[in-house]
Scaffold this motif. Structure first.
Motif, short mmCIF file in Angstrom:
data_model
loop_
_atom_site.label_atom_id
_atom_site.label_comp_id
_atom_site.label_asym_id
_atom_site.label_seq_id
_atom_site.Cartn_x
_atom_site.Cartn_y
_atom_site.Cartn_z
N LYS A 356 0.89 -1.69 -0.06
CA LYS A 356 0.20 -0.05 0.16
C LYS A 356 0.51 1.13 -0.18
N PHE A 357 2.06 1.48 0.81
CA PHE A 357 2.83 2.31 0.78
C PHE A 357 3.57 2.19 -0.20
N VAL A 358 3.64 1.63 -1.62
CA VAL A 358 4.69 2.30 -2.75
C VAL A 358 3.43 2.20 -3.63
N SER A 359 2.43 1.28 -3.50
CA SER A 359 1.16 1.96 -4.20
C SER A 359 1.17 3.44 -4.42
N TYR A 360 0.55 4.47 -3.35
CA TYR A 360 0.41 4.94 -3.04
C TYR A 360 1.17 6.17 -3.52
N SER A 361 3.03 6.13 -2.85
CA SER A 361 3.78 6.95 -3.48
C SER A 361 4.00 6.83 -5.03
N PHE A 362 3.95 6.10 -5.37
CA PHE A 362 4.04 5.76 -7.14
C PHE A 362 3.07 6.99 -7.44
N LEU A 363 1.66 6.94 -7.51
CA LEU A 363 -0.07 7.67 -6.99
C LEU A 363 0.90 9.22 -7.00
N ILE A 364 0.88 9.90 -5.88
CA ILE A 364 1.34 11.19 -5.52
C ILE A 364 3.02 11.94 -6.21
N SER A 365 3.83 11.03 -6.17
CA SER A 365 4.57 10.74 -7.29
C SER A 365 4.35 11.34 -8.71
N ILE A 366 3.61 10.47 -9.29
CA ILE A 366 3.49 10.90 -10.71
C ILE A 366 2.15 12.32 -10.79
N LEU A 367 0.59 12.29 -9.58
CA LEU A 367 0.85 13.35 -9.74
C LEU A 367 1.29 15.10 -9.16
N ILE A 368 2.44 15.19 -8.59
CA ILE A 368 3.36 15.76 -8.83
C ILE A 368 4.21 15.82 -9.89
N ILE A 369 4.79 15.21 -10.19
CA ILE A 369 5.94 14.83 -11.80
C ILE A 369 5.27 15.74 -12.98
N PHE A 370 4.08 14.93 -13.28
CA PHE A 370 3.43 15.19 -14.91
C PHE A 370 2.95 17.08 -15.06
N PRO A 371 2.30 17.23 -14.31
CA PRO A 371 1.94 18.83 -14.15
C PRO A 371 3.69 19.18 -14.09
N CYS A 372 4.63 19.60 -13.19
CA CYS A 372 6.26 19.70 -13.30
C CYS A 372 5.99 19.75 -14.55
N ALA A 373 6.69 18.58 -15.47
CA ALA A 373 7.54 19.03 -16.51
C ALA A 373 6.70 19.41 -17.20
N ALA A 374 5.28 20.27 -17.65
CA ALA A 374 4.04 20.33 -19.21
C ALA A 374 4.01 21.63 -18.47
N GLY A 375 4.92 21.68 -16.77
CA GLY A 375 4.39 23.50 -16.69
C GLY A 375 6.21 23.59 -17.22
N TYR A 376 6.73 23.50 -17.45
CA TYR A 376 8.33 23.39 -17.60
C TYR A 376 8.18 23.25 -19.19
N ILE A 377 6.95 22.86 -19.50
CA ILE A 377 7.25 22.55 -21.16
C ILE A 377 7.04 23.71 -21.85
N SER A 378 5.58 23.97 -21.42
CA SER A 378 5.22 25.38 -21.91
C SER A 378 5.58 26.66 -21.49
N LEU A 379 6.28 26.51 -20.56
CA LEU A 379 6.70 27.86 -19.58
C LEU A 379 8.07 28.11 -19.54
N ALA A 380 8.66 27.06 -20.56
CA ALA A 380 10.67 27.09 -20.01
C ALA A 380 10.98 28.61 -20.71
N LYS A 381 10.51 28.88 -21.83
CA LYS A 381 11.18 31.02 -22.46
C LYS A 381 11.35 31.38 -21.62
N PRO A 382 9.35 31.97 -21.25
CA PRO A 382 9.40 32.29 -20.26
C PRO A 382 10.21 32.74 -18.76
N ILE A 383 10.47 31.90 -18.07
CA ILE A 383 10.55 31.47 -17.06
C ILE A 383 12.18 31.36 -16.74
#
Length: 567
Positions: A356-383
């Protein structure tokens, strides 16, 4: 009820480490941004700073990176069965062992600084950075043992506070030293050497900060001595008679495999630096093009000009690494807490709890990292325009690296899980396979004039995918994981993609209305975060019990219910 309390304890420990990591990395970003924009430091200073730091990281990985996880793994298993005396014995022996290792590693880095700088990374002036960093290895070794001991007791405050304190001192001292040095020319007419001196000054701040952090964490330990003494007296199992050398062996048997992943990562960064330096010199031997801020092309460059350009491009790439460190640090909190939590659960025979610890950690990791990657891709130049106004080059390197970011984060979670279940060599094996592929691709790609520095982040993506594939395969065979494709991949990707498009659209609209890059970036990020979290709830990515595992989860759930985001 017991299971719920364990889940809340797990997430509370994650939250403590998470807040510490965010604070540490934000401070790290702040001082790197400040010194990068200081006249005389720039991309060249970044190149020396990063190259020297990579060598330091390797020796640090060999000597101390595996310590916290190894000690926490060993002591948590002892504490789980009531053997507090055995846990303390592990701590005492580890402190002696890693004091010796730390002294040796610090000495090696100091006295071998020049041959390493000239022969390995091909940046002669980086020797000053290495010498400035060398004493800190000993202090990191000592503080890591104490952090690991308290982590094994499910006490994360010692680690988080000392890390925050260290980074506060590092931030203040780095900026102060670099600003002071920028007022003087230590080598008139040699801007490259001046940048190297300033980079050495920045890393001297790291050494001083680790000294302060070590003093603090030992102070924390001495304040807790009476509590630790009571724990030792309450030991309920017979004492295990073992010699000091036998204990050293046991500690090394666990810490070395755990360190292997960090060692390979450090070697990978050094290989990256070395192949970039040599690759750029080959790629641009016929002429250095006017790219990444070069005002004019150099048709017949000298070896010195080629080396300077390689240092500069390595520094430009390191700016992306600085930004990628924040989401990675947010995610590493799960990997840190997973090791003792899974070890303790398995020591009690609670396999379902560990899963349960592993499965939940995977979910939260995904929910953290996916939007961070998307944000960097879309706003890299202005950042980049916002954070590096004096040297805003290389934003497209961040966009490419953001793909690797996803797999780096998932590999962290996999690594913590594998270490927790006893498969300590698996993470290092997967990473080694990936690094071999990265080395081959670096040698091939960077030497191509049309690809040059872009070859480094491209090969990083391949490296991390290979490592992820291997680690996940091993983990899924050893522990039951309930990871549905729809919940763990499709929905998070959809939410992150929509968020990225909205962030880019809001930025463009804001620029049309107010023509302020700073305000437009801030507004687009705020709106993107609100939209993303709303979609997470609307898409049902977190169930009620998963929300309640988060610190203040009940309040978050009630708020989401109040605004009709959940039923």
């Amino acid at each position: 009820m017991g299971g719920k309390n364990k889940n809340q304890t797990f997430m509370s420990n994650v939250f403590i480490i998470l807040m510490a990591q965010i604070t540490v990395k934000l401070l790290g970003i702040i001082y790197r941004l400040v010194i990068t924009n200081v006249p005389g430091f720039g991309d060249e200073g970044n190149g020396y700073y990063s190259a020297g730091y990579n060598i330091y990281t390797l020796l640090l990985a060999i000597s101390s990176v595996g310590i916290p996880n190894a000690i926490s793994k060993m002591t948590s298993a002892k504490n789980a069965v009531g053997d507090y005396k055995g846990a303390y014995k592990i701590y005492k022996n580890a402190l002696l062992l890693f004091s010796i290792i730390g002294i040796v590693a610090s000495s090696v880095l100091f006295f071998a600084a020049e041959p390493i700088a000239s022969g390995v990374i091909h940046m002669r002036n980086a020797k000053y950075v290495l010498m400035a960093l060398s004493p800190s290895i000993l202090f990191v070794c000592l503080s890591s043992v104490v952090r690991g001991y308290f982590a094994g007791m499910q006490e994360m405050k010692a680690s988080s506070r000392s890390q925050i304190l260290e980074q506060v001192f590092k931030c203040i001292l780095t900026v102060t030293i670099v600003l002071f040095m920028s007022k003087y020319s230590f080598s008139p007419g040699d801007a490259d050497l001046n940048a190297a001196y300033m980079a050495a000054g920045a890393n001297l701040a790291t050494t001083l900060a680790t000294v302060f952090s070590t003093i603090y964490i030992f102070g924390f330990y001495f304040k807790r001595r009476s509590y630790i003494g009571l724990k030792i007296k309450s030991t309920i199992v017979p004492e295990e008679k073992r010699s000091t050398l036998s204990m050293f062996k046991s500690i090394l048997i666990i810490s070395i495999p755990i360190s292997l992943g960090a060692i390979i990562s450090a070697v990978n960064r050094i290989v990256d630096t070395a192949t970039i330096t040599r690759g750029i010199e080959t790629a641009f031997a016929g002429g250095i093009p006017a790219i990444f801020g070069n005002a004019t092309a150099i048709l017949k460059p000298t070896m010195e000009q080629l080396n300077d350009e390689a240092v500069r491009l390595a520094g430009i790439l390191s700016k992306s690494d600085t930004l990628l460190n924040l989401p990675i640090a947010m995610n590493i909190s799960f990997a840190t807490v997973l090791v003792p939590s899974i070890s303790a659960a398995l020591a009690k025979g609670e396999k379902k709890e560990a899963s349960k610890f592993v499965s939940y950690s995977f979910l939260i990791s995904i929910l953290i990292i996916f939007p961070c990657a998307a944000g960097y891709i879309s706003l890299a130049k202005p950042i980049f325009n916002l954070l590096y106004p004096n040297v805003p080059y290389g934003y497209d390197l961040l966009q490419i690296s953001s793909v690797a970011l996803i797999f780096i984060a998932l590999n962290q979670t996999i690594s913590g899980s594998l270490q927790g279940i006893g498969k300590v060599f698996a993470p290092a094996t997967g990473l080694f396979m990936g690094c071999v592929a990265k080395f081959i691709l670096n040698v091939i790609l960077i030497r191509q004039p049309s690809i040059n520095i872009y070859g480094a982040p491209i090969s990083s993506i391949v490296c991390q995918i290979i490592s992820f594939t291997y680690g996940f395969t091993i983990l899924s065979r050893k522990i039951s994981l309930k990871l549905s494709l729809k919940k763990y991949i499709i929905k998070p990707l959809l939410c992150s993609g929509i968020m990225g498009v909205i962030a880019f659209g809001v930025y463009r609209l804001s620029m049309l209305l107010i023509s302020s890059n700073t305000i437009s970036v801030i507004v687009s990020i705020i709106i993107a975060v609100i939209v993303y979290f709303a979609m997470v709830f609307l898409f049902g990515l977190l169930e009620k019990d998963e929300i309640e595992m988060i610190p203040m989860g009940n309040k978050i759930y009630m708020l989401a219910k109040k605004v009709h985001l959940v039923k």
